[in-house]
Design a protein around this motif. Structure first.
Motif, PDB file in Angstrom:
ATOM      1  N   ALA A 186      -7.030  47.276   1.138  1.00  0.00           N
ATOM      2  CA  ALA A 186      -5.608  47.323   0.824  1.00  0.00           C
ATOM      3  C   ALA A 186      -5.017  48.662   1.243  1.00  0.00           C
ATOM      4  CB  ALA A 186      -5.397  47.098  -0.672  1.00  0.00           C
ATOM      5  N   GLU A 187      -5.775  49.725   0.995  1.00  0.00           N
ATOM      6  CA  GLU A 187      -5.298  51.051   1.382  1.00  0.00           C
ATOM      7  C   GLU A 187      -5.228  51.146   2.906  1.00  0.00           C
ATOM      8  OE1 GLU A 187      -7.704  54.181  -0.197  1.00  0.00           O
ATOM      9  OE2 GLU A 187      -6.445  55.725   0.705  1.00  0.00           O
ATOM     10  N   ASP A 188      -6.243  50.615   3.555  1.00  0.00           N
ATOM     11  CA  ASP A 188      -6.306  50.642   5.010  1.00  0.00           C
ATOM     12  C   ASP A 188      -5.109  49.920   5.621  1.00  0.00           C
ATOM     13  OD1 ASP A 188      -8.017  51.302   7.369  1.00  0.00           O
ATOM     14  OD2 ASP A 188      -7.899  49.137   7.663  1.00  0.00           O
ATOM     15  N   GLY A 190      -2.171  49.882   4.449  1.00  0.00           N
ATOM     16  CA  GLY A 190      -0.919  50.596   4.248  1.00  0.00           C
ATOM     17  C   GLY A 190      -0.469  50.769   2.816  1.00  0.00           C
ATOM     18  N   ASP A 191      -1.213  50.218   1.852  1.00  0.00           N
ATOM     19  CA  ASP A 191      -0.771  50.342   0.467  1.00  0.00           C
ATOM     20  C   ASP A 191      -1.127  51.694  -0.133  1.00  0.00           C
ATOM     21  OD1 ASP A 191       0.456  47.974   0.206  1.00  0.00           O
ATOM     22  OD2 ASP A 191      -1.090  46.990  -0.992  1.00  0.00           O
ATOM     23  N   GLY A 192      -0.168  52.274  -0.848  1.00  0.00           N
ATOM     24  CA  GLY A 192      -0.477  53.448  -1.656  1.00  0.00           C
ATOM     25  C   GLY A 192      -1.124  52.986  -2.943  1.00  0.00           C
ATOM     26  N   ARG A 195       1.090  50.397  -5.286  1.00  0.00           N
ATOM     27  CA  ARG A 195       1.201  49.048  -4.708  1.00  0.00           C
ATOM     28  C   ARG A 195      -0.138  48.331  -4.729  1.00  0.00           C
ATOM     29  NH1 ARG A 195       5.651  47.523  -1.517  1.00  0.00           N
ATOM     30  NH2 ARG A 195       4.345  45.977  -0.537  1.00  0.00           N
ATOM     31  N   ARG A 196      -1.172  49.073  -4.409  1.00  0.00           N
ATOM     32  CA  ARG A 196      -2.510  48.497  -4.377  1.00  0.00           C
ATOM     33  C   ARG A 196      -2.904  48.000  -5.765  1.00  0.00           C
ATOM     34  NH1 ARG A 196      -7.318  52.550  -3.212  1.00  0.00           N
ATOM     35  NH2 ARG A 196      -7.061  52.877  -5.435  1.00  0.00           N
TER      36      ARG A 196
ATOM     37  N   ASN B  79      -3.918  55.077   4.189  1.00  0.00           N
ATOM     38  CA  ASN B  79      -2.792  54.147   4.374  1.00  0.00           C
ATOM     39  C   ASN B  79      -1.736  54.681   5.333  1.00  0.00           C
ATOM     40  OD1 ASN B  79      -2.251  56.055   2.391  1.00  0.00           O
ATOM     41  ND2 ASN B  79      -0.755  54.780   1.372  1.00  0.00           N
ATOM     42  N   PHE B  93      -9.272  39.309   0.632  1.00  0.00           N
ATOM     43  CA  PHE B  93      -8.740  39.262  -0.726  1.00  0.00           C
ATOM     44  C   PHE B  93      -8.922  37.854  -1.288  1.00  0.00           C
ATOM     45  CE2 PHE B  93      -5.883  42.429   1.473  1.00  0.00           C
ATOM     46  CZ  PHE B  93      -6.590  43.526   1.008  1.00  0.00           C
ATOM     47  N   TYR B 104      -0.919  40.750   4.887  1.00  0.00           N
ATOM     48  CA  TYR B 104      -0.887  41.725   3.794  1.00  0.00           C
ATOM     49  C   TYR B 104      -0.220  43.053   4.190  1.00  0.00           C
ATOM     50  CZ  TYR B 104      -2.509  44.300  -0.292  1.00  0.00           C
ATOM     51  OH  TYR B 104      -2.561  45.042  -1.437  1.00  0.00           O
ATOM     52  N   THR B 108       3.558  45.077   3.362  1.00  0.00           N
ATOM     53  CA  THR B 108       3.714  46.474   2.954  1.00  0.00           C
ATOM     54  C   THR B 108       4.755  47.167   3.824  1.00  0.00           C
ATOM     55  OG1 THR B 108       1.389  46.478   2.362  1.00  0.00           O
ATOM     56  CG2 THR B 108       2.457  48.617   2.526  1.00  0.00           C
TER      57      THR B 108
END
Lengths: 285, 367
Positions: A186-188, A190-192, A195-196, B79, B93, B104, B108
């Protein structure tokens, strides 16, 4: 025809099954039967009637009590789960060593009886209790605070404390089960961190959150020791009334009708919570 | 035809990483070019995954700098990096559908819904999963999960795609197929791929260049062909393919040639072009020769430069190839010789005395 394996399985569970039938289903059926009877002083009139339910659902005292019970339990549940989540999160994500020790410490409150823990809160919150004495000694207050004990707040506080471990553990287990590479993914993408959390961590922890909610909500609605000891008059709950009906008031059929009514209400609320959790948690396998 | 100068996309300078007292990386320097398929190859524990995770932003180097597309990545979180990763476990996920998984990252980025749907469709087409968007994650096979993970990374149009052992969970046949597909996809898109693998065959078939890593250092960084033909040391040589090591001694240099005495094969002279720079003749103890560079000579076989005599001690039949263990005089270990099986040629039984042909140009010297 039963296959050998199924027969063996049935044989294995049958003692437990019989025992739970006896201890769970039999009392339930008794209560159900009682609720359709009528108490005439010392005798029971066994003609079937819905009068008890009519009384239970129409008299304002009962609906007030059930609403108060639900309100207190929902607040307790909310407070407990909201406070339990960060603890479980910390345990799961930030404690690297001695996880077992932490879990062990969380269960420490269980070493004393439930009753003792309730009394302990009386000692802390009472008129001449620990909190008041301390505040007075520090010169922050002059007269002891009276809103601490014998009201709904005290019930919430006591129950939330008592049920915290039950809420922490299911959430902890759900968080432990989350594959950490999902968070990295999720971080990869783009989520901070925030948000993650809301897109991955919380939905995947939802089964644990729902379990915690139900584990706390269902028993607290029916709790009668805590409200009796720290609740005062405006902290009384439906279970206290049920107890009175079975005891002093000598009206077991009405008590049974009240018990089944609140069971029905709690069951439907639980079903709603379960379905909401399922929706928010998505198609978790 | 002139090839355009390679443009660097990633610059790794002096990278070290310590976990407590354990040094996982001991000074990595490398430049990875735009549009290149670059592999980090090495045994487990060599630091290749740590290095990849550093490029992705999941670990930070103890020392050294990572520059991606001209920007120093120190302090830039994962990110905000122009890289996307395909995880070893795929990290699909579980609570989202295939389309939501792939979309996903676009969500974002707050792209409009219609655009996300279009991009997701395209990405799924690209990995041959068209029409599977509404599937739940748990309804996918291993190969399909791998494709979803790939689509999810590619849809972000990253400058660099990082692949952490992406094929290791697949069975052999699917793995071979995916190797070809991944390589074709990378060439079509022209995106830089960095692959971490412990499988030398995977690295050889897919990569433009390979960095072979041992114990936190890059032992050799070269093209697959160079790596196979000119491994710098014994460790690289034995990690990439099979290599026979034979005792040898340098007897002198004469008019541009290096005179070598190899007890098992005989004395030869090597042109100096074949001698690696900086080779200390005094330290020369071993030479290498690949199994396919040794030939068992049959009647009517093509003549080779040199011939030694040996005795077959064992055979292993692989269908297209036969691997012979052959004892050479003056050498304690058997050497391996691989021979292509051809029509009408039977396998030489163990115990047979055979002539072994070889050429001086196939001798590999190590630094």
């Amino acid at each position: 025809m039963l296959t050998g394996e199924r027969r063996q399985g049935l044989a294995l569970i049958s003692p437990t099954l019989l025992y739970s039938l006896l201890m769970l289903a039999a009392p339930l059926i008794m209560v159900l039967t009682f609720s359709f009877w009528t108490q005439n002083y010392l005798e029971l009139d066994t003609t079937l009637t819905l009068d008890n339910y009519r009384e239970a659902w129409s008299k304002p005292i009962y609906s007030t009590l059930i609403f108060r019970s639900l309100k207190i339990s929902l607040i307790v549940t909310l407070v407990t789960v909201v406070l339990a989540f960060p603890i479980a999160y910390y345990l799961s994500f930030h404690v690297k060593q001695r996880k077992a020790l932490w879990l062990f410490l969380i269960t420490v409150p269980f070493w004393t009886s439930y009753l003792l823990r309730v009394f302990l809160w009386k000692v802390i919150l009472g008129y001449n209790g620990v909190l008041n004495t301390a505040l007075k000694g520090l010169g922050i207050i002059e007269e002891p605070l009276t809103f601490l004990l014998y009201n709904a707040n005290a019930v919430v506080l006591t129950l939330a404390h008592a049920w915290a471990p039950f809420a922490i553990l299911p959430i902890f287990v759900a968080l432990e089960k989350i594959d950490r590479s999902l968070l990295e993914a999720a971080e990869d993408l783009g989520d901070g961190p925030v948000r993650r959390f809301f897109r991955i961590t919380l939905p995947l922890a939802m089964p644990g959150v729902v379990a915690s909610t139900l584990i706390v909500l269902i028993p607290t609605v029916g709790d009668f020791i805590t409200p009796k000891l720290v609740g005062g008059t405006d902290g009384l709950m439906i279970a206290n009334m049920i107890q009175i009906q079975f005891g002093k008031a000598n009206n077991a059929p009405l008590g049974a009708a009240l018990a089944l009514s609140s069971m029905l209400i709690v069951a439907s609320i639980s079903a709603v919570i379960f379905l909401l959790g399922k929706r928010f948690g998505g198609k978790v396998q | 035809m002139t090839t355009p100068l390679p443009k660097p996309i990633i610059d790794l300078t002096g990278i070290t990483k310590s976990f407590g007292t354990f040094q996982a990386l001991k000074g990595i320097n490398a430049t990875i070019n735009e549009g290149e398929f670059f592999s980090l190859l090495g045994p487990s524990g060599c630091g290749k995954t740590t290095l990849l995770r550093m490029i992705a932003g999941f670990e930070s180097p103890t020392d050294g700098t990572i520059v991606i597309a001209g920007q120093d990545m120190a302090g830039v979180p994962a990110n905000r990096r122009p890289t996307n990763m395909v995880f070893q476990s795929y990290a699909i996920f579980p609570h989202l559908s295939v389309a939501d998984n792939v979309g996903y990252g676009l969500k974002t980025r707050k792209l409009p819904k219609a655009e996300i749907a279009r991009e997701v469709d395209q990405a799924l087409q690209m990995v041959d999963l068209g029409g599977l968007g509404s599937r739940a994650a748990h309804e996918l096979s291993g190969g399909q999960r791998q494709r979803v993970a790939l689509a999810r990374a590619l849809v972000m149009k990253p400058k660099v795609v990082l692949l952490d052992e992406p094929l290791s969970a697949l069975d052999k046949k699917l793995r071979d197929q995916m190797q070809v597909e991944l390589r074709q996809l990378q060439q079509r898109l022209g995106i830089t791929f960095i692959l971490v693998t412990h499988d030398q065959e995977e690295a050889l078939t897919m990569s433009d260049r390979i960095a072979v890593m041992f114990d936190g250092r890059i032992a050799q960084l070269a093209t697959p062909e160079e790596l196979y033909r000119r491994p710098v040391d014994r460790r690289v040589a034995s990690f990439i393919g099979v290599m026979n090591f034979l005792d040898a001694r340098a007897t002198g240099r004469m008019n541009g040639h290096l005179a070598l005495d190899i007890p098992a094969l005989g004395s030869i002279e090597l042109p100096s072009a074949q001698v690696p720079e900086g080779l200390e003749l005094r330290n020369l103890e071993t030479i290498g020769i690949r199994p396919e560079m040794l030939t068992i000579l049959f009647e009517g076989s093509e003549q080779t430069e040199h011939v030694a005599r040996g005795e077959v001690t064992g055979t292993a039949y692989y269908g297209d190839m036969t691997y012979y263990s052959v004892r050479l005089p003056g050498h304690s270990e058997d050497v391996t010789i691989s021979m292509r099986n051809t029509a009408g040629r039977s396998i030489v039984p163990p115990g047979s005395e055979v002539p072994v042909g070889w050429g001086a140009d196939s001798i590999v010297l190590f630094q």
